[in-house]
Design an enzyme around this catalytic site. Sequence first.
Site, PDB file in Angstrom:
ATOM      1  N   THR A   1      -3.635  -8.082  10.865  1.00 14.42           N
ATOM      2  CA  THR A   1      -4.506  -7.535   9.818  1.00 14.42           C
ATOM      3  C   THR A   1      -5.877  -8.177   9.926  1.00 14.42           C
ATOM      4  OG1 THR A   1      -4.966  -7.449   7.434  1.00 14.42           O
ATOM      5  CG2 THR A   1      -3.379  -9.122   8.144  1.00 14.42           C
TER       6      THR A   1
ATOM      7  N   HIS B   1       0.806  -1.225   0.000  1.00 10.31           N
ATOM      8  CA  HIS B   1       0.000   0.000   0.000  1.00 10.31           C
ATOM      9  C   HIS B   1       0.839   1.275   0.000  1.00 10.31           C
ATOM     10  CE1 HIS B   1      -3.632  -2.429   1.766  1.00 10.31           C
ATOM     11  NE2 HIS B   1      -3.414  -2.649   0.487  1.00 10.31           N
TER      12      HIS B   1
HETATM   13  P1  OAD Z   1      -7.185  -3.160  10.535  1.00 10.19           P
HETATM   14  O1  OAD Z   1      -7.296  -1.956  11.398  1.00 10.19           O
HETATM   15  O2  OAD Z   1      -8.340  -3.503   9.667  1.00 10.19           O
HETATM   16  O3  OAD Z   1      -6.864  -4.448  11.408  1.00 10.19           O
HETATM   17  C1  OAD Z   1      -5.889  -4.433  12.413  1.00 10.19           C
HETATM   18  C2  OAD Z   1      -5.796  -5.803  13.052  1.00 10.19           C
HETATM   19  O4  OAD Z   1      -4.758  -5.741  14.025  1.00 10.19           O
HETATM   20  C3  OAD Z   1      -7.058  -6.272  13.766  1.00 10.19           C
HETATM   21  O5  OAD Z   1      -7.368  -7.610  13.382  1.00 10.19           O
HETATM   22  C4  OAD Z   1      -6.669  -6.207  15.246  1.00 10.19           C
HETATM   23  O6  OAD Z   1      -7.301  -7.220  16.012  1.00 10.19           O
HETATM   24  C5  OAD Z   1      -5.176  -6.449  15.172  1.00 10.19           C
HETATM   25  N1  OAD Z   1      -4.374  -5.984  16.319  1.00 10.19           N
HETATM   26  C6  OAD Z   1      -4.624  -4.982  17.187  1.00 10.19           C
HETATM   27  N2  OAD Z   1      -3.631  -4.863  18.087  1.00 10.19           N
HETATM   28  C7  OAD Z   1      -2.711  -5.823  17.780  1.00 10.19           C
HETATM   29  C8  OAD Z   1      -1.450  -6.206  18.318  1.00 10.19           C
HETATM   30  N3  OAD Z   1      -0.917  -5.596  19.368  1.00 10.19           N
HETATM   31  N4  OAD Z   1      -0.787  -7.226  17.728  1.00 10.19           N
HETATM   32  C9  OAD Z   1      -1.314  -7.871  16.652  1.00 10.19           C
HETATM   33  N5  OAD Z   1      -2.498  -7.555  16.097  1.00 10.19           N
HETATM   34  C10 OAD Z   1      -3.193  -6.539  16.652  1.00 10.19           C
HETATM   35  O7  OAD Z   1      -5.854  -2.948   9.670  1.00 10.19           O
HETATM   36  P2  OAD Z   1      -5.364  -3.676   8.329  1.00 10.19           P
HETATM   37  O8  OAD Z   1      -5.932  -5.046   8.225  1.00 10.19           O
HETATM   38  O9  OAD Z   1      -3.902  -3.509   8.264  1.00 10.19           O
HETATM   39  O10 OAD Z   1      -5.210   0.588   3.571  1.00 10.19           O
HETATM   40  O11 OAD Z   1      -6.027  -2.764   7.244  1.00 10.19           O
HETATM   41  C11 OAD Z   1      -5.755  -3.022   5.893  1.00 10.19           C
HETATM   42  C12 OAD Z   1      -5.777  -1.760   5.088  1.00 10.19           C
HETATM   43  O12 OAD Z   1      -6.996  -1.053   5.337  1.00 10.19           O
HETATM   44  C13 OAD Z   1      -4.698  -0.770   5.458  1.00 10.19           C
HETATM   45  O13 OAD Z   1      -3.475  -1.047   4.833  1.00 10.19           O
HETATM   46  C14 OAD Z   1      -5.279   0.535   4.997  1.00 10.19           C
HETATM   47  C15 OAD Z   1      -6.691   0.344   5.493  1.00 10.19           C
HETATM   48  O14 OAD Z   1      -7.680   1.043   4.860  1.00 10.19           O
HETATM   49  C16 OAD Z   1      -5.062   1.771   2.954  1.00 10.19           C
HETATM   50  O15 OAD Z   1      -4.955   2.830   3.551  1.00 10.19           O
HETATM   51  C17 OAD Z   1      -5.046   1.667   1.478  1.00 10.19           C
END
Ligand code: OAD
Length: 232
Positions: A176, A105
Amino acid sequence: MKKKVVVLTGAGMSAESGIATFRGAGGLWGKYPVQQVASIEGYHQDPELVQNFYNERRRELMDVKPNKGHELLAKMEEDYDMTIITQNVDNLHERAGSNRIIHLHGELIKGCSSRNPYDPRFIVEIKPGEEIKMGDLAGDGSQLRPFIVWFGEAVPEIETALPYVREADYFVIIGTSMNVYPAAGLLHYVSYGTPIYVIDPNSVNVSDTKGMTHIHKGASQGVAELIELLRK
Ligand code: OAD
C-alpha cells in the site's frame, strides 16, 4: 500464547495475482477517473457507469487466484495469531485461507442498500461474475449498489481494526502506498516499540521510524523473507 501479527494490505498484495494497483504507471486511476468511479458524488452523477465498473472488477475476480504471498500469510496462522486488515475489495485473502480479515473498503462480492450501505440486514452476496443492474433493489427498496467504501464516505471498519493494531506484537504493511486515510493512519496506533515491517518494492508514504524494516520486494518474496526474520 501465539504472538499477534497484524498485517495491513493494499493493492500491491494482489498485484502478483494480476489485479492492477491504483496509483503509479498502469494504475487503475490512470484509466478511470477516481472521482467518477470511486466517490459517492461520482455514483450520484452516473450510477450506471459506476455499477458497470464494479461489475467488471467482480468479473475479473473469476480469472485471478491468490498468490504465494496470500498463501504464506494464511499459513502463518499455524504459528501466529494473525489479523489481516485489508484495503482491498477482492476476496483473495479469504480464498487463500486467512480467517480474521477486516475489509476497510468493502467487498466486491457484496451488494448493499444505497440508502443505508452499512445496514447488515441489506447486505447481500453477489457472486463473482454476477452483476448488479440498475433497478435491482436492496431489502429496503433502494437501489442495490456495490458494497464499496467510496471517497467521501465513512469507514466504519476502522473501529474494528483499531484494537488489533494497538495490541499487535508485530505490525506489517504490504503493498500500500499509504496515501489513503484513515487506513494509513492506523500506523499511528501501533504501540511504541512494536517492530514494523514494510513489504513493498517501492518507497511508501511513511516516515522511516526506528524499529521499521523495509523489505524491498514484491508480496510473495517479501512475506517469505518476513517469516524468516520473525523466526530469528
Ligand atoms: P496504491 O495503488 O496506492 O499502492 C499500491 C502499492 O503497492 C504501491 O506502494 C506499490 O509500490 C506496491 N506494489 C506494487 N507491486 C507490488 C508487489 N508485487 N508486491 C508488493 N507491493 C507492490 O494502492 P493502495 O495503497 O492499496 O480505495 O490504495 C489505497 C486505496 O486507494 C484503495 O483501497 C482504493 C484506492 O483509491 C478505494 O477505492 C476506496
